[in-house]
Design an enzyme around this catalytic site. Structure first.
Site, mmCIF file in Angstrom:
data_model
loop_
_atom_site.group_PDB
_atom_site.id
_atom_site.type_symbol
_atom_site.label_atom_id
_atom_site.label_comp_id
_atom_site.label_asym_id
_atom_site.label_seq_id
_atom_site.Cartn_x
_atom_site.Cartn_y
_atom_site.Cartn_z
ATOM 1 N N LEU A 75 66.884 13.849 -45.178
ATOM 2 C CA LEU A 75 68.138 13.145 -45.454
ATOM 3 C C LEU A 75 68.890 12.870 -44.162
ATOM 4 O O LEU A 75 69.311 13.808 -43.482
ATOM 5 C CB LEU A 75 69.017 13.979 -46.390
ATOM 6 N N THR A 76 69.033 11.605 -43.831
ATOM 7 C CA THR A 76 69.812 11.255 -42.657
ATOM 8 C C THR A 76 71.253 11.704 -42.847
ATOM 9 O O THR A 76 71.883 11.387 -43.858
ATOM 10 C CB THR A 76 69.753 9.742 -42.407
ATOM 11 N N GLN A 128 60.206 15.332 -40.104
ATOM 12 C CA GLN A 128 59.838 13.926 -40.309
ATOM 13 C C GLN A 128 60.103 13.126 -39.043
ATOM 14 O O GLN A 128 61.164 13.253 -38.430
ATOM 15 C CB GLN A 128 60.627 13.306 -41.460
ATOM 16 N N CYS A 158 61.950 4.487 -44.817
ATOM 17 C CA CYS A 158 63.353 4.265 -44.472
ATOM 18 C C CYS A 158 63.641 2.764 -44.444
ATOM 19 O O CYS A 158 63.002 2.026 -43.696
ATOM 20 C CB CYS A 158 63.676 4.889 -43.122
ATOM 21 N N LYS A 197 55.538 9.570 -46.214
ATOM 22 C CA LYS A 197 56.510 9.174 -47.238
ATOM 23 C C LYS A 197 56.640 7.655 -47.227
ATOM 24 O O LYS A 197 56.929 7.053 -46.194
ATOM 25 C CB LYS A 197 57.872 9.826 -46.983
ATOM 26 N N ASP A 260 65.907 9.583 -58.190
ATOM 27 C CA ASP A 260 66.723 9.709 -59.410
ATOM 28 C C ASP A 260 66.473 10.982 -60.200
ATOM 29 O O ASP A 260 66.284 10.915 -61.424
ATOM 30 C CB ASP A 260 66.494 8.499 -60.335
#
Length: 451
Positions: A75-76, A128, A158, A197, A260
């Site tokens: 998560l950035t 990552q 991304c 990913k 989600d």
């Protein structure tokens, strides 16, 4: 309180039906994009080398460590060490760093090198990186291994311009054969496993996830995470779990599904019905860092406002330890801490008995709340305590003062008292601003949370 998007759901259903029909008729499947399909078919398959036996063994061992474990996404901004430490304290056994640019790592950039640091309670930790050069990926992977990570992950999902303009992130999905050679070249020379990913494709009319996963399997990826959206969609549509399911069923590479998930029963449903290695969570963990504990225990925890204050202060304590408890440390921490309330403010109790059926129609994470009160649970705004209302307030003007009260408090009780005073003086104004269409902080950061 929640609004089902029947039209959108019907459209998705028709699209899934069309995909299934095309899958049953291979000749017809090529028709919508025949020139592109023909061009791809004309290309020779990428020349890939087999992985050394030692790397294959490392891959297999990693897969067993990942199996069935809810994974915290890279998560950035959100995936800083103190937040990962908080998630690990609440049961996360597999965590990822923020994305690091491999080239900057190799240049010795201090900010990028700091990303490699691992919290003491992270049990299985992956770093990552973003790169499109084999040698760069290998050398960065060696740094990652030396820093103590358990595996390396290549970011091919991304969607933000900062990455795609450099030919990184989701831009790599445009050239599947080139990406396969990149993954193979890195994986064959690493001292630790390589995972990848990806997203479904570049856009709705350029979905190539089946091809990509097949090539990544041949290339030697230990596991592949599929975020169920395209690069163009970002977070605008619900994740396409039906397509993720199809991919998992048709390929043997260990597959992780992403997109989600907010509740333990949504995670359980994905694991039970999709044949996945496991599930990855991003924004859901930012809203509920205790989600990992809920999944482990198979129940909704529904922490009270007071209990959530304690959890948020736990994050503050980790930030003080990481950044230091002084003026300089506070400045560094406050790049992150107020931002986290973009997500913390979205928390609502969602017991399965009440919301389970609704989650089958639309992901709860995609639900737009009409009120801070959960009408399905018999709540009213007036009936909520001021502290609860404050913690659910999505006005970004509230985030800094809330973070400051938590930082300055000597204990949980002091923090709670300070927040109650803050609510008494400001809450009505902040809520009125939201009703008037004012500054809502919780919907604009999706591009930064690359889960």
């Amino acid at each position: 309180m929640w609004r089902q998007r029947a039209g959108a759901a019907a459209l998705r259903h028709s699209q899934h039906a069309a995909r299934s029909s095309l899958a049953a008729a291979p000749a017809a499947a090529a028709a919508p994009d025949a020139p592109a399909a023909a061009e791809q078919a004309a290309k020779p398959p990428p020349q890939l080398e087999p992985l050394p036996a030692a790397q294959l063994a490392r891959n297999a061992a990693l897969v067993e460590r990942l199996r069935g474990q809810l994974m915290l996404a890279p998560l950035t901004r959100g995936g800083c060490l103190p937040f990962r430490r908080l998630c690990a304290a609440h049961g996360a056994k597999v965590t990822y760093s923020e994305m690091a640019f491999a080239r900057q790592l190799l240049k010795g950039n201090r900010k990028e090198l700091a990303i490699l640091r691992r919290a003491g309670n992270e049990q299985c930790y992956g770093v990552q990186i973003a790169t499109n050069v084999i040698d760069e990926g290998v050398r960065a992977g060696v740094l990652v291994a030396e820093a103590g990570a358990d595996f390396l992950d290549l970011n091919c999902g991304c969607p933000i311009y900062e990455a795609t303009r450099r030919g990184l992130g989701a831009a790599l999905l445009r050239k599947p054969h080139k990406l396969a050679r990149l993954v193979n070249g890195i994986a064959a020379r690493l001292p630790l496993p390589l995972t990848v990913k990806i997203r479904l494709g570049e856009s709705a009319d350029k979905i190539n996830v089946h091809e990509m996963v097949g090539l990544l399997e041949q290339a030697g990826a230990a596991a592949v995470t599929v975020h169920g959206r395209t690069m163009e969609q970002r977070y605008k549509k619900a994740a396409d779990w039906e397509l993720v399911q199809q991919v998992a069923a048709q390929h043997s590479v260990p597959l992780v599904g992403n997109g989600d998930v907010l509740t333990h029963y949504e995670v359980r449903r994905r694991l039970d019905s999709h044949g996945l290695l496991t599930v990855m969570v991003g924004r859901g963990a930012l809203i509920k860092p205790w989600l990992f504990q809920e999944v482990k225990e198979g129940r909704e925890l529904c922490p009270t406002a007071s209990e959530r204050v304690g959890i948020y202060r736990q994050l503050v304590a980790y930030m003080k330890e990481h950044f230091r408890d002084d003026a300089r440390g506070k400045r560094a921490a406050f790049y992150f801490l107020p931002w986290h309330f973009n997500f913390f403010a979205r928390y609502r109790p969602m017991p399965e008995a009440v919301y389970g059926a609704a989650s089958l129609q639309q992901p709860l994470l995609s639900t737009r709340w009409d009120s801070i009160a959960c009408g399905e649970l018999g709540e009213t705004v007036e009936g909520l305590a001021p502290l609860e209302r404050l913690l659910r307030c999505e006005n970004e003007a509230a985030f800094g003062p809330i973070a400051d009260a938590l930082w300055e408090a000597a204990c949980d009780a002091d923090a709670e008292a300070a927040l109650v005073r803050l609510a008494a003086g400001n809450l009505l104004e902040w809520e009125e601003e939201l009703r008037a269409g004012g500054s809502r902080g919780g919907r604009r950061e999706e591009a930064q949370a690359q889960g």
